[in-house]
Enzyme design. Structure first.
Site, PDB file in Angstrom:
ATOM      1  N   PRO A 198       0.843  -1.197   0.000  1.00 32.56           N
ATOM      2  CA  PRO A 198       0.000   0.000   0.000  1.00 32.56           C
ATOM      3  C   PRO A 198       0.877   1.245   0.000  1.00 32.56           C
ATOM      4  O   PRO A 198       1.791   1.361   0.821  1.00 32.56           O
ATOM      5  CB  PRO A 198      -0.796  -0.128   1.305  1.00 32.56           C
ATOM      6  CG  PRO A 198      -0.007  -1.057   2.167  1.00 32.56           C
ATOM      7  CD  PRO A 198       0.749  -1.962   1.255  1.00 32.56           C
ATOM      8  N   GLN A 207      -6.045  -1.377   3.183  1.00 34.28           N
ATOM      9  CA  GLN A 207      -5.300  -1.087   4.397  1.00 34.28           C
ATOM     10  C   GLN A 207      -6.024  -0.027   5.213  1.00 34.28           C
ATOM     11  O   GLN A 207      -6.387   1.038   4.696  1.00 34.28           O
ATOM     12  CB  GLN A 207      -3.882  -0.607   4.100  1.00 34.28           C
ATOM     13  CG  GLN A 207      -3.062  -0.493   5.400  1.00 34.28           C
ATOM     14  CD  GLN A 207      -1.663   0.025   5.186  1.00 34.28           C
ATOM     15  OE1 GLN A 207      -1.482   1.164   4.774  1.00 34.28           O
ATOM     16  NE2 GLN A 207      -0.669  -0.805   5.493  1.00 34.28           N
ATOM     17  N   CYS A 218       3.371   3.112   9.273  1.00 29.36           N
ATOM     18  CA  CYS A 218       3.549   4.426   8.652  1.00 29.36           C
ATOM     19  C   CYS A 218       4.024   5.453   9.679  1.00 29.36           C
ATOM     20  O   CYS A 218       3.420   5.583  10.751  1.00 29.36           O
ATOM     21  CB  CYS A 218       2.239   4.890   8.023  1.00 29.36           C
ATOM     22  SG  CYS A 218       2.375   6.505   7.235  1.00 29.36           S
ATOM     23  N   LYS A 235       0.604  -4.904   8.955  1.00 32.86           N
ATOM     24  CA  LYS A 235       1.887  -4.482   8.379  1.00 32.86           C
ATOM     25  C   LYS A 235       2.583  -3.598   9.397  1.00 32.86           C
ATOM     26  O   LYS A 235       2.019  -2.600   9.854  1.00 32.86           O
ATOM     27  CB  LYS A 235       1.679  -3.719   7.072  1.00 32.86           C
ATOM     28  CG  LYS A 235       2.982  -3.378   6.362  1.00 32.86           C
ATOM     29  CD  LYS A 235       2.721  -2.784   4.975  1.00 32.86           C
ATOM     30  CE  LYS A 235       4.032  -2.635   4.192  1.00 32.86           C
ATOM     31  NZ  LYS A 235       4.921  -1.589   4.740  1.00 32.86           N
ATOM     32  N   HIS A 266       8.093  -4.636   7.484  1.00 29.80           N
ATOM     33  CA  HIS A 266       9.099  -3.768   6.868  1.00 29.80           C
ATOM     34  C   HIS A 266      10.326  -3.849   7.771  1.00 29.80           C
ATOM     35  O   HIS A 266      10.290  -3.422   8.921  1.00 29.80           O
ATOM     36  CB  HIS A 266       8.575  -2.333   6.784  1.00 29.80           C
ATOM     37  CG  HIS A 266       9.486  -1.410   6.039  1.00 29.80           C
ATOM     38  ND1 HIS A 266       9.054  -0.209   5.514  1.00 29.80           N
ATOM     39  CD2 HIS A 266      10.801  -1.487   5.720  1.00 29.80           C
ATOM     40  CE1 HIS A 266      10.062   0.402   4.909  1.00 29.80           C
ATOM     41  NE2 HIS A 266      11.132  -0.365   5.036  1.00 29.80           N
ATOM     42  N   ASN A 286       9.357  -6.957   3.741  1.00 33.85           N
ATOM     43  CA  ASN A 286       9.238  -5.735   2.950  1.00 33.85           C
ATOM     44  C   ASN A 286      10.455  -4.862   3.235  1.00 33.85           C
ATOM     45  O   ASN A 286      10.990  -4.881   4.333  1.00 33.85           O
ATOM     46  CB  ASN A 286       7.928  -5.031   3.338  1.00 33.85           C
ATOM     47  CG  ASN A 286       7.789  -3.641   2.745  1.00 33.85           C
ATOM     48  OD1 ASN A 286       7.499  -2.688   3.467  1.00 33.85           O
ATOM     49  ND2 ASN A 286       7.975  -3.494   1.463  1.00 33.85           N
ATOM     50  N   GLY A 287      10.871  -4.107   2.217  1.00 41.68           N
ATOM     51  CA  GLY A 287      11.946  -3.152   2.421  1.00 41.68           C
ATOM     52  C   GLY A 287      13.188  -3.456   1.595  1.00 41.68           C
ATOM     53  O   GLY A 287      13.803  -4.506   1.770  1.00 41.68           O
ATOM     54  N   GLY A 288      13.536  -2.560   0.689  1.00 40.26           N
ATOM     55  CA  GLY A 288      14.792  -2.662  -0.034  1.00 40.26           C
ATOM     56  C   GLY A 288      14.864  -3.707  -1.118  1.00 40.26           C
ATOM     57  O   GLY A 288      15.934  -3.918  -1.697  1.00 40.26           O
ATOM     58  N   ARG A 306       8.064   0.767  -4.016  1.00 45.02           N
ATOM     59  CA  ARG A 306       8.513   1.700  -5.049  1.00 45.02           C
ATOM     60  C   ARG A 306       9.079   0.994  -6.278  1.00 45.02           C
ATOM     61  O   ARG A 306       8.961   1.495  -7.391  1.00 45.02           O
ATOM     62  CB  ARG A 306       9.550   2.654  -4.446  1.00 45.02           C
ATOM     63  CG  ARG A 306       8.937   3.701  -3.521  1.00 45.02           C
ATOM     64  CD  ARG A 306      10.003   4.398  -2.700  1.00 45.02           C
ATOM     65  NE  ARG A 306      10.615   3.494  -1.739  1.00 45.02           N
ATOM     66  CZ  ARG A 306      11.776   3.699  -1.153  1.00 45.02           C
ATOM     67  NH1 ARG A 306      12.485   4.778  -1.467  1.00 45.02           N
ATOM     68  NH2 ARG A 306      12.246   2.844  -0.264  1.00 45.02           N
TER      69      ARG A 306
END
Length: 345
Positions: free
Chosen positions: A14, A67, A97, A136, A168, A208-210, A231
């Site tokens: 999301p 979400q 977030c 998340k 994340h 999640n992440g990178g 992204r």
């Protein structure tokens, strides 16, 4: 309704202002197996807002999850019932977030400090709906010890019935870093998420992440059940064309990116007929031909022309034509335009 580990093998995160219904429809054209997520909606927006505008989606997007942002169990339960009535496949609670707006509302990453409250929120939603409820989160915030913070939150979520966790693998720094910096600056700790999966073997867990390359994602799938990317999928959506064959062993739904745009055209025409602006849809395509000849001209055409009043599908086709033409020039033999040498006596 249960959520299997295979259901979260690959998902697109999301992302506020990005993963709207137009973006998700196009992503679904590129991958039939990816799990898609909406932008975060607060409980207040779901309960009191313009639901038709905020929550509508095309059935083609399924499986698609919504979400939710919030920290009041009763409000989350009420919102969850509304989400379920719209036909979403899952509800995901935002515990990651770090934006100022979220901090002011005391939810999102702030909830990493309150695992018991998160557990209450999960239980309230689980009691209210039959669809899966997931979470998340980050691995901690500010000066928290990541191992303690993540494991405490995970235990509270699982005890309350959470169907899956998306982690994340970075801390969030609520003071001192912007939301943008929080996506890159805190170091990644994949190993901690792997240890969490070892401790909770029966719980579906995605990392999640990178993650930007499919080789990285396949490596992570040796340790966890799923990968969630953000992204990378947005800025280079061509990546999604390889997801089904490489991560699921299924055929790619489109032969190439040109076919994907062609398949998107009927949707674009329908939305234009309903009063939508072309730019609202094409803004999600700007990274489509990244690294290919003509990509810059494609982006420029869309950026300048799709925003004009009355812009239609011919604008999109013209921009794609820039890529086709550049590729044709790129593929021409170096001497194709040279005249044949004159015959000698």
């Amino acid at each position: 309704m249960t959520l299997r580990a295979s259901d979260i093998r690959f998902s697109v995160a999301p992302m506020m202002d990005w993963t709207d219904r137009h973006c998700r429809y196009f992503h679904r054209l590129l991958s039939r197996r990816a799990r898609l997520y909406t932008e975060m909606l607060t409980t207040g927006a779901v309960i009191h807002g313009d639901r038709a505008r905020l929550m509508a989606f095309d059935p083609f997007e399924q499986p698609v999850a919504l979400q939710l942002g919030g920290a009041e169990p009763a409000a989350l339960a009420q919102a969850a019932r509304i989400v379920e009535s719209f036909g979403y496949a899952e509800i995901n609670l935002n515990v990651g977030c770090p934006s100022d707006r979220v901090q002011n509302g005391a939810f999102g990453a702030c909830l990493m400090r309150e695992p018991a409250l998160v557990g209450d929120c999960v239980k309230a939603m689980k009691d209210a709906v039959a669809i899966p409820v997931t979470v998340k989160c980050r691995i901690g915030v500010d000066d928290q010890d990541p191992q303690q913070a993540l494991f405490a939150l995970a235990e509270a979520c699982v005890t309350s019935g959470a169907d899956a966790l998306f982690v994340h693998a970075r801390k969030a720094w609520l003071k001192g870093l912007s939301p943008k910096e929080n996506r890159d600056v805190p170091p990644l700790d994949y190993a901690l998420v792997h240890r969490l999966k070892q401790a909770l073997p029966e719980v579906p867990i995605a990392i999640n992440g990178g993650l930007t390359r499919l080789t990285q994602m396949r490596e992570q799938l040796n340790f966890v059940d799923g990968v969630m990317i953000g992204r990378a999928a947005y800025h280079d959506p061509a990546l999604l064309l390889d997801v089904d064959p490489q991560l699921f062993g299924s055929p790619a739904p489109m032969a190439d990116l040109f076919d994907a745009v062609d398949a998107f055209l009927p949707y674009v025409e329908r939305e234009l007929a309903n009063g939508e602006r072309l730019a609202a849809m094409t803004r999600h395509l700007l990274g489509l031909f990244a690294g290919m000849p003509g990509a810059r001209a494609f982006r420029r055409r869309l950026a300048l022309e799709a925003v004009r009043p009355g812009a239609g599908v011919e604008t999109l086709l013209g921009a794609v034509g820039e890529v086709r033409a550049a590729m044709a020039r790129f593929d021409e033999p170096a001497n194709a335009a040279e005249p044949a040498p004159a015959a000698t006596a």
